[in-house]
Scaffold this active site. Structure first.
Site, PDB file in Angstrom:
ATOM      1  CB  SER A 115       0.621   0.440  -2.496  1.00 50.11           C
ATOM      2  OG  SER A 115       1.676   1.151  -1.899  1.00 50.11           O
ATOM      3  CB  CYS A 171      -5.555  -0.078  -9.225  1.00 47.30           C
ATOM      4  SG  CYS A 171      -5.936   0.895 -10.679  1.00 47.30           S
ATOM      5  CD  GLU A 225      12.551   3.724  -9.943  1.00 46.11           C
ATOM      6  OE1 GLU A 225      11.525   3.182  -9.488  1.00 46.11           O
ATOM      7  OE2 GLU A 225      12.743   4.958  -9.927  1.00 46.11           O
ATOM      8  CD  GLU A 278      -4.543  -3.196  -4.667  1.00 47.86           C
ATOM      9  OE1 GLU A 278      -3.766  -2.528  -3.977  1.00 47.86           O
ATOM     10  OE2 GLU A 278      -5.029  -2.801  -5.747  1.00 47.86           O
ATOM     11  CD  GLU A 304      -6.516   7.901 -10.100  1.00 49.07           C
ATOM     12  OE1 GLU A 304      -7.134   6.901  -9.684  1.00 49.07           O
ATOM     13  OE2 GLU A 304      -7.073   8.868 -10.625  1.00 49.07           O
TER      14      GLU A 304
HETATM   15  P1  NAD Z   1       5.138  -0.541  -3.744  1.00 46.90           P
HETATM   16  O1  NAD Z   1       4.065   0.088  -2.944  1.00 46.90           O
HETATM   17  O2  NAD Z   1       6.502  -0.670  -3.174  1.00 46.90           O
HETATM   18  O3  NAD Z   1       5.310   0.227  -5.140  1.00 46.90           O
HETATM   19  C1  NAD Z   1       4.234   0.600  -5.964  1.00 46.90           C
HETATM   20  C2  NAD Z   1       4.746   1.733  -6.873  1.00 46.90           C
HETATM   21  O4  NAD Z   1       5.022   2.860  -6.071  1.00 46.90           O
HETATM   22  C3  NAD Z   1       6.065   1.400  -7.561  1.00 46.90           C
HETATM   23  O5  NAD Z   1       6.020   1.902  -8.863  1.00 46.90           O
HETATM   24  C4  NAD Z   1       7.127   2.113  -6.736  1.00 46.90           C
HETATM   25  O6  NAD Z   1       8.235   2.516  -7.500  1.00 46.90           O
HETATM   26  C5  NAD Z   1       6.380   3.300  -6.226  1.00 46.90           C
HETATM   27  N1  NAD Z   1       6.848   3.758  -4.933  1.00 46.90           N
HETATM   28  C6  NAD Z   1       7.049   3.019  -3.823  1.00 46.90           C
HETATM   29  N2  NAD Z   1       7.451   3.798  -2.804  1.00 46.90           N
HETATM   30  C7  NAD Z   1       7.523   5.067  -3.281  1.00 46.90           C
HETATM   31  C8  NAD Z   1       7.856   6.321  -2.714  1.00 46.90           C
HETATM   32  N3  NAD Z   1       8.174   6.463  -1.423  1.00 46.90           N
HETATM   33  N4  NAD Z   1       7.816   7.415  -3.515  1.00 46.90           N
HETATM   34  C9  NAD Z   1       7.452   7.319  -4.817  1.00 46.90           C
HETATM   35  N5  NAD Z   1       7.119   6.162  -5.407  1.00 46.90           N
HETATM   36  C10 NAD Z   1       7.133   5.047  -4.651  1.00 46.90           C
HETATM   37  O7  NAD Z   1       4.639  -1.963  -4.129  1.00 46.90           O
HETATM   38  P2  NAD Z   1       5.031  -2.989  -5.255  1.00 46.90           P
HETATM   39  O8  NAD Z   1       5.456  -4.265  -4.621  1.00 46.90           O
HETATM   40  O9  NAD Z   1       5.885  -2.415  -6.335  1.00 46.90           O
HETATM   41  O10 NAD Z   1       3.599  -3.168  -5.853  1.00 46.90           O
HETATM   42  C11 NAD Z   1       2.590  -3.795  -5.117  1.00 46.90           C
HETATM   43  C12 NAD Z   1       1.546  -2.879  -4.593  1.00 46.90           C
HETATM   44  O11 NAD Z   1       1.540  -1.657  -5.281  1.00 46.90           O
HETATM   45  C13 NAD Z   1       0.202  -3.487  -4.823  1.00 46.90           C
HETATM   46  O12 NAD Z   1      -0.250  -4.107  -3.652  1.00 46.90           O
HETATM   47  C14 NAD Z   1      -0.684  -2.364  -5.247  1.00 46.90           C
HETATM   48  O13 NAD Z   1      -1.479  -1.941  -4.169  1.00 46.90           O
HETATM   49  C15 NAD Z   1       0.217  -1.239  -5.564  1.00 46.90           C
HETATM   50  N6  NAD Z   1       0.151  -0.801  -6.956  1.00 46.90           N
HETATM   51  C16 NAD Z   1      -0.949  -0.089  -7.310  1.00 46.90           C
HETATM   52  C17 NAD Z   1      -1.063   0.361  -8.599  1.00 46.90           C
HETATM   53  C18 NAD Z   1      -2.265   1.147  -9.030  1.00 46.90           C
HETATM   54  O14 NAD Z   1      -2.505   1.250 -10.223  1.00 46.90           O
HETATM   55  N7  NAD Z   1      -3.010   1.766  -8.112  1.00 46.90           N
HETATM   56  C19 NAD Z   1      -0.071   0.071  -9.513  1.00 46.90           C
HETATM   57  C20 NAD Z   1       1.049  -0.657  -9.117  1.00 46.90           C
HETATM   58  C21 NAD Z   1       1.146  -1.075  -7.809  1.00 46.90           C
END
Ligand code: NAD
Length: 479
Positions: A231, A286, A180, A383, A252
């Site tokens: 995450s 990541c 979003e 991370e 992933e």
């Molecule tokens: P976050 O964990 O809140 O969100 C990460 C992603 O997951 C976002 O796109 C969010 O919309 C989605 N998400 C969150 N809760 C969800 C749920 N219950 N169901 C479905 N989707 C959900 O964290 P953030 O602050 O947006 O990003 C930071 C953390 O996210 C980082 O520390 C990193 O570990 C992780 N991240 C990892 C990747 C990756 O490529 N593995 C990519 C983006 C973020």
């Protein structure tokens, strides 16, 4: 090429749906904090329509020949190339990365489309020799069905296209909830597939409160497979939920990639390559290198070059041509970075470059190098998902391999050495889904991308790409 930001929409059953009375969320430009768009959230009725459409479309899409599915994917690949500037500009606007990186992301995805188009024609079954002369027995690999996918904001085009291309080439249909915070790329993908002639319902794009959408879709009996990139904590929640409904998963998740630089490496070259790679996408990757272990005789040389290059990185808005590193994707990442640096400082680490927010508007944080952070500091354990590198010296290779393996993560890893014996010890010893030695060569469509331990389950890309999207059926037949 249009300079207007993407018209944000849901994409359900072949139709784009805008606000029309739905809850809307503001989308911000991370370089300025200004609102650039309004994203409609899917209502329960929208999610139900998406589920029904995906279920209906699966009954026909599964029987479309792989050649025809591949032709459609190749068309999308070509359209991505044709529109890469426009799509890339919108990614820069809502995600922040420099324009060249955003355009590069779109172009690399065209390659993913082409590769999945071809590889989809090689989803083979097998014949098993029977025990009786009048028996034939086969193993068929069939598409699993409707998939629910959840993709993040750091590579908004790439993360989505990898899941969509694999699902669609395998004969599945898919409902995807994109990020979003940075939604334009996923809306653009829906437009490309629509224009390429994808039948209604094969791909559906929804938006909303992430946990509400994922909980609803995963619990639906229509959904057979769940794919998530994000995450570790959220991945574990979704995996548990999928498990409670006995659904296939591909996860992933995050990483905390170790880098081992041996004294026998080309040290300045390693420092130059690592400085460029670490701060790509402002470290919001990541597989970003995070823990840098440098062998003692090379430590000073490596650090001098690495710090000099890192201090020279030009930070700015992604649309400015001189920018090498853009803002972080959203405000909460800036706060997170400050907390990592503060924690390390109080535990005795030194800040050799950066370490602070830049300016008062936009989510800018300086490229940061820490030294002497102890192993129990936050930066050495969790991370950062941002522009922080933490560097420490090491004496013994076997011991540093153990330290590299000491965290629950196991996504990517990096090493620089000119000694083949050391290279072998590292590739055998490091617990990671990917090991890059003397270069960065992962994330190609033809190579598997995925992690071990807490970093995930399953792979995307490579011949493994379809494993999560196919079920195995054994057929035995007597004349
Ligand atoms: P976050 O964990 O809140 O969100 C990460 C992603 O997951 C976002 O796109 C969010 O919309 C989605 N998400 C969150 N809760 C969800 C749920 N219950 N169901 C479905 N989707 C959900 O964290 P953030 O602050 O947006 O990003 C930071 C953390 O996210 C980082 O520390 C990193 O570990 C992780 N991240 C990892 C990747 C990756 O490529 N593995 C990519 C983006 C973020």
């Amino acid at each position: 090429m249009s300079n207007a930001y993407e018209k944000l929409a849901l994409y359900i059953d072949g139709e784009f749906c805008e606000g029309e009375g739905r809850v809307e969320q503001a989308v911000l430009d991370p370089a300025t904090g200004q609102t650039i768009g309004k994203l409609p959230h899917a209502s329960r009725a929208d999610l139900d329509r998406a589920l029904a459409a995906a279920q209906r479309a699966f009954t026909t899409w599964r029987h479309v020949s792989p050649t025809e599915r591949g032709a459609l994917l190749r068309k999308v690949g070509q359209l991505s190339r044709d529109r890469s500037q426009e799509i890339g500009r919108n990614i820069t606007l809502d995600q922040g990365k420099p324009l060249a990186e955003a355009v590069g992301e779109v172009l690399r995805c065209a390659d993913h489309c082409d590769w999945h188009a071809e590889e989809g024609r090689r989803i083979y079954g097998r014949v098993i020799p029977p025990r009786l002369p009048n028996v034939r027995q086969f193993v068929l690999r069939e598409p699993i069905g409707v998939c629910a996918a959840f993709t993040p904001w750091n590579f908004p085009f790439n993360q989505a296209i990898r899941k969509i291309a694999a699902a669609i080439a395998a004969g599945c249909t898919i409902i995807l909830k994109g990020p979003e915070d940075s939604p334009s790329a996923v809306v653009a993908i829906a437009r490309l597939f629509h224009e390429a002639g994808l039948p209604p319902g094969v791909l559906n794009v929804v938006w909303g409160v992430p946990h509400e959408v994922s909980e609803y879709l995963i619990a639906s009996p229509i959904v057979r497979k769940v794919s998530f990139t994000g995450s570790v904590p959220v991945g574990k929640q979704l995996a548990a939920l999928a498990g409670s409904h006995m659904k296939r998963i591909t996860m992933e998740l995050g990483g905390h990639s170790p880098v081992i630089v041996c004294a026998d490496a080309e040290v300045e070259r390693a420092a130059t390559m690592l400085s460029a790679f670490k701060f790509t996408n402002a470290g919001q990757v990541c597989v970003s290198p995070t823990r840098f272990y440098i062998e003692e005789p090379a430590y000073d040389r490596f650090m001098a070059k690495f710090i000099e290059l890192t201090r020279g990185i030009k930070v700015g808005a992604g649309l400015e041509s001189s920018t090498k590193m853009g803002p972080l994707a959203h405000e909460r990442r800036v706060t997170a970075m400050s907390e990592f640096v503060e924690d390390a400082r109080t535990r005795g680490a030194r800040v050799e470059a950066g370490g602070e927010r830049i300016g008062n508007s936009g989510n800018f944080f300086s490229p940061t190098v820490l030294t002497a952070a102890p192993d129990d500091s936050k930066i050495m354990q969790m991370e950062p998902f941002g522009p922080i590198a933490s560097c420490v010296p090491f004496k013994d290779l076997d011991n540093v391999i153990q330290r590299a393996n000491s965290l629950p993560y196991g996504l990517s890893s990096y090493a620089f050495t000119s000694n083949t014996r050391n290279a072998l010890r590292i590739q055998n010893g490091v617990e990671a889904g990917m090991v890059n030695i003397n270069h960065f060569g992962q994330a190609l469509p033809e190579a598997p991308f995925g992690g071990v331990k807490d970093s995930g389950i399953g792979s995307e890309g490579g011949t493994e790409t379809f494993d999560g999207y196919l079920v195995t059926k054994f057929v035995t037949q007597m004349d």
